[in-house]
Design an enzyme around this catalytic site. Structure first.
Site, short mmCIF file in Angstrom:
data_model
loop_
_atom_site.label_atom_id
_atom_site.label_comp_id
_atom_site.label_asym_id
_atom_site.label_seq_id
_atom_site.Cartn_x
_atom_site.Cartn_y
_atom_site.Cartn_z
N CYS A 84 -15.09 7.58 46.38
CA CYS A 84 -14.30 6.41 46.74
C CYS A 84 -12.80 6.77 46.84
CB CYS A 84 -14.58 5.27 45.78
SG CYS A 84 -14.17 3.68 46.52
N HIS A 182 -20.05 4.84 44.76
CA HIS A 182 -19.90 5.24 43.35
C HIS A 182 -21.24 5.73 42.77
CE1 HIS A 182 -15.82 3.63 42.57
NE2 HIS A 182 -16.11 2.90 43.61
N GLU A 184 -21.72 7.31 40.24
CA GLU A 184 -21.67 7.35 38.76
C GLU A 184 -22.15 6.03 38.15
OE1 GLU A 184 -19.25 7.00 40.76
OE2 GLU A 184 -17.72 5.66 40.00
N1 GLN Z 1 -9.46 0.90 47.73
C1 GLN Z 1 -9.23 1.99 46.81
C2 GLN Z 1 -8.19 2.97 47.33
O1 GLN Z 1 -7.66 2.80 48.37
C3 GLN Z 1 -10.52 2.72 46.51
C4 GLN Z 1 -11.46 1.82 45.71
C5 GLN Z 1 -12.34 2.55 44.75
O2 GLN Z 1 -12.14 3.71 44.42
N2 GLN Z 1 -13.29 1.83 44.22
O3 GLN Z 1 -7.90 3.92 46.69
#
Ligand code: GLN
Length: 209
Positions: A84, A182, A184
């Protein structure tokens, strides 16, 4: 019989969901450790960059004097798995970033931050994932997607259903791996296992030299 050494895999711990990754990695039998300083980074055979907020993470990595050492280790071939916000941190190019947003880079991809839009800011999907037999149940939270990939990048997974079907959400380029979702959360360690395999395979090659 010679037993293979246990690799040390760090989790970048300046911001984000560090603890969940440490747990999955420990369960997989590697030495899992937090990374907040260069000496800790130096001790790692692999690194996870967690989810969180990429703009904050980049600023803190800069403040902790970690950004340039991270870039250097990636250049030297350190295996890194970004999830992410961590995917954004590994991307060479970011769309919809903030002005001057820095990344570690290394992955020849363009990511779009918060790509799935406000209404569907968090969702789940079952994804076919290269190298895994059964689909992965993926949890997306204000996730990026991958707009485009360079020639050396292997696409591991795409969204299967809905409006965003076909969007790239998992990639690999040599020792660098990244997912928009994610892995995890949800108790399925298979994606982390793939990363541990990357680290262990490289380790084995190193020890043969
Ligand atoms: N929107 C977040 C970002 O720009 C990422 C979101 C996340 O890691 N759950 O870093």
């Amino acid at each position: 019989m010679v037993t293979a050494p246990v690799p040390t895999i760090g989790v970048l711990a300046v911001q984000g969901d560090v603890r969940e990754h440490l747990r999955v990695l420990s369960d997989l039998g590697v030495r899992a450790t937090t990374v907040r300083r260069t000496t800790e980074l130096d001790a790692c055979d692999g690194l996870v960059v967690p989810g969180g907020e990429s703009t904050t993470m980049a600023k803190l990595a800069r403040t902790f004097d970690l950004l340039d050492p991270l870039r250097q280790r990636v250049k030297e071939g350190l295996p890194v798995f970004g999830t992410c916000a961590g995917m954004i941190m590994l991307a060479e190019r970011v769309e919809d970033g903030v002005v001057g947003q820095e990344t570690i880079g290394g992955l020849d991809i363009t990511v779009r931050r918060n790509a799935f839009g406000r209404q569907v800011d968090s969702f789940e999907d079952d994804l076919d994932f290269a190298g895994l037999e059964d689909p992965v149940h993926a949890v997306f939270i204000r996730a990026p997607w991958v707009e485009s990939v360079g020639d050396r990048v292997e696409v591991l997974a795409r969204v299967g259903h809905g409006e965003a079907a076909g969007r790239i959400v998992a990639v690999r380029q040599g020792p660098l791996m990244a997912t928009s979702f994610h892995p995890e959360v949800g108790g399925d360690p298979r994606v982390h296992r793939l990363f541990v395999d990357v680290v262990e395979d490289l380790d084995r090659v190193d020890h043969r030299e």
